[in-house]
Design an enzyme around this catalytic site. Structure first.
Site, PDB file in Angstrom:
ATOM      1  N   CYS A   1       6.451 -30.607 -26.547  1.00 40.02           N
ATOM      2  CA  CYS A   1       7.783 -30.227 -25.865  1.00 40.02           C
ATOM      3  C   CYS A   1       8.406 -29.696 -27.228  1.00 40.02           C
ATOM      4  O   CYS A   1       7.849 -29.179 -28.168  1.00 40.02           O
ATOM      5  CB  CYS A   1       8.402 -31.558 -25.237  1.00 40.02           C
ATOM      6  SG  CYS A   1       8.979 -32.819 -26.780  1.00 40.02           S
TER       7      CYS A   1
ATOM      8  N   ARG B   1      10.222 -35.936 -24.336  1.00 38.82           N
ATOM      9  CA  ARG B   1       9.621 -35.931 -23.275  1.00 38.82           C
ATOM     10  C   ARG B   1       7.888 -35.849 -23.749  1.00 38.82           C
ATOM     11  O   ARG B   1       7.206 -36.758 -23.034  1.00 38.82           O
ATOM     12  CB  ARG B   1       9.717 -34.364 -22.665  1.00 38.82           C
ATOM     13  CG  ARG B   1      11.047 -34.119 -22.065  1.00 38.82           C
ATOM     14  CD  ARG B   1      11.056 -32.706 -21.746  1.00 38.82           C
ATOM     15  NE  ARG B   1      11.533 -32.013 -23.113  1.00 38.82           N
ATOM     16  CZ  ARG B   1      11.806 -30.656 -22.987  1.00 38.82           C
ATOM     17  NH1 ARG B   1      11.866 -29.925 -21.901  1.00 38.82           N
ATOM     18  NH2 ARG B   1      12.102 -30.038 -24.307  1.00 38.82           N
TER      19      ARG B   1
ATOM     20  N   ASP C   1      14.999 -31.148 -20.308  1.00 45.47           N
ATOM     21  CA  ASP C   1      15.009 -31.944 -21.644  1.00 45.47           C
ATOM     22  C   ASP C   1      16.248 -32.902 -21.406  1.00 45.47           C
ATOM     23  O   ASP C   1      17.399 -32.375 -21.019  1.00 45.47           O
ATOM     24  CB  ASP C   1      15.506 -30.704 -22.547  1.00 45.47           C
ATOM     25  CG  ASP C   1      15.658 -31.189 -23.899  1.00 45.47           C
ATOM     26  OD1 ASP C   1      15.565 -32.269 -24.066  1.00 45.47           O
ATOM     27  OD2 ASP C   1      15.725 -30.369 -24.857  1.00 45.47           O
TER      28      ASP C   1
HETATM   29  P1  4NP Z   1      12.225 -33.083 -26.601  1.00 38.55           P
HETATM   30  O1  4NP Z   1      13.894 -33.156 -26.556  1.00 38.55           O
HETATM   31  O2  4NP Z   1      11.888 -31.602 -26.757  1.00 38.55           O
HETATM   32  O3  4NP Z   1      12.075 -33.620 -25.048  1.00 38.55           O
HETATM   33  O4  4NP Z   1      11.737 -34.250 -27.963  1.00 38.55           O
HETATM   34  C1  4NP Z   1      14.516 -32.539 -27.853  1.00 38.55           C
HETATM   35  C2  4NP Z   1      14.885 -33.308 -28.606  1.00 38.55           C
HETATM   36  C3  4NP Z   1      15.380 -32.779 -29.816  1.00 38.55           C
HETATM   37  C4  4NP Z   1      15.861 -31.520 -29.938  1.00 38.55           C
HETATM   38  C5  4NP Z   1      15.490 -30.691 -28.825  1.00 38.55           C
HETATM   39  C6  4NP Z   1      15.087 -31.349 -27.726  1.00 38.55           C
HETATM   40  N1  4NP Z   1      16.521 -30.829 -30.967  1.00 38.55           N
HETATM   41  O5  4NP Z   1      16.826 -29.716 -31.043  1.00 38.55           O
HETATM   42  O6  4NP Z   1      16.948 -31.714 -31.985  1.00 38.55           O
END
Ligand code: 4NP
Length: 152
Positions: free
Chosen positions: A7, A13, A123
């Site tokens: 992800c 995720r 997300d």
């Molecule tokens: P993930 O969610 O891709 O499901 O881990 C996110 C967590 C942090 C960020 C973006 C998506 N971020 O840009 O910090």
């Protein structure tokens, strides 16, 4: 099978996807390697988001020991199958891996559950706890299909 879940941040995720598939593969008596990574480096070294940890724990899975790492093109040499949680993640994987990108190893996770749908796992990062439960359910259902498809 060696499977990598990817992800953006590797804290919401894909840690759930790693934990869920690892749990199911063990229950099925399979000797699979399951890992996860993120395309951005903002959270490298961090444990999964506390709500991902909570939702996993409520479902009997401990993901607290995971630490975020960044996806790299070398992962294409290490894994048989790489599941991206969303379309923007695939684009980032292409950008990072460049010539090492192997399209044949990559699919969107939700295409296992709903073939050809190209659906994203949303997300949950900017949302609240119900979003994490929704994401858990989607990933859980897709992982059931992966186990039944590749368990030979
Ligand atoms: P993930 O969610 O891709 O499901 O881990 C996110 C967590 C942090 C960020 C973006 C998506 N971020 O840009 O910090």
């Amino acid at each position: 099978m060696k499977i990598l879940m990817v992800c953006l941040g590797n804290i919401c995720r894909s840690p759930l996807a790693e934990g869920i598939l690892q749990h199911k593969s063990r229950l099925a008596g399979l000797d699979w390697v399951v890992d996860s990574a993120g395309t951005n480096g903002y959270h490298v070294g961090e444990a999964p988001h506390h709500l991902s940890q909570k939702v996993a724990r409520l479902n009997g899975i401990d993901i607290s020991g995971q630490r975020a790492r960044r996806f790299s093109g070398v992962d294409f040499d290490q894994y048989d199958k790489i599941y991206a949680m969303a379309g923007d993640v695939v684009e980032e994987m292409k950008r990072l891996a460049k010539k090492q990108f192997q399209a044949g190893k990559v699919d969107l996770l939700m295409n296992e559950l709903l073939p050809g749908s190209n659906m994203d796992v949303p997300d949950p990062w900017y949302g609240t706890e119900p979003g994490y439960h929704e994401v858990y359910k989607m990933i859980d259902e897709a992982c059931d299909i992966i186990i039944s498809r590749y368990k030979l």
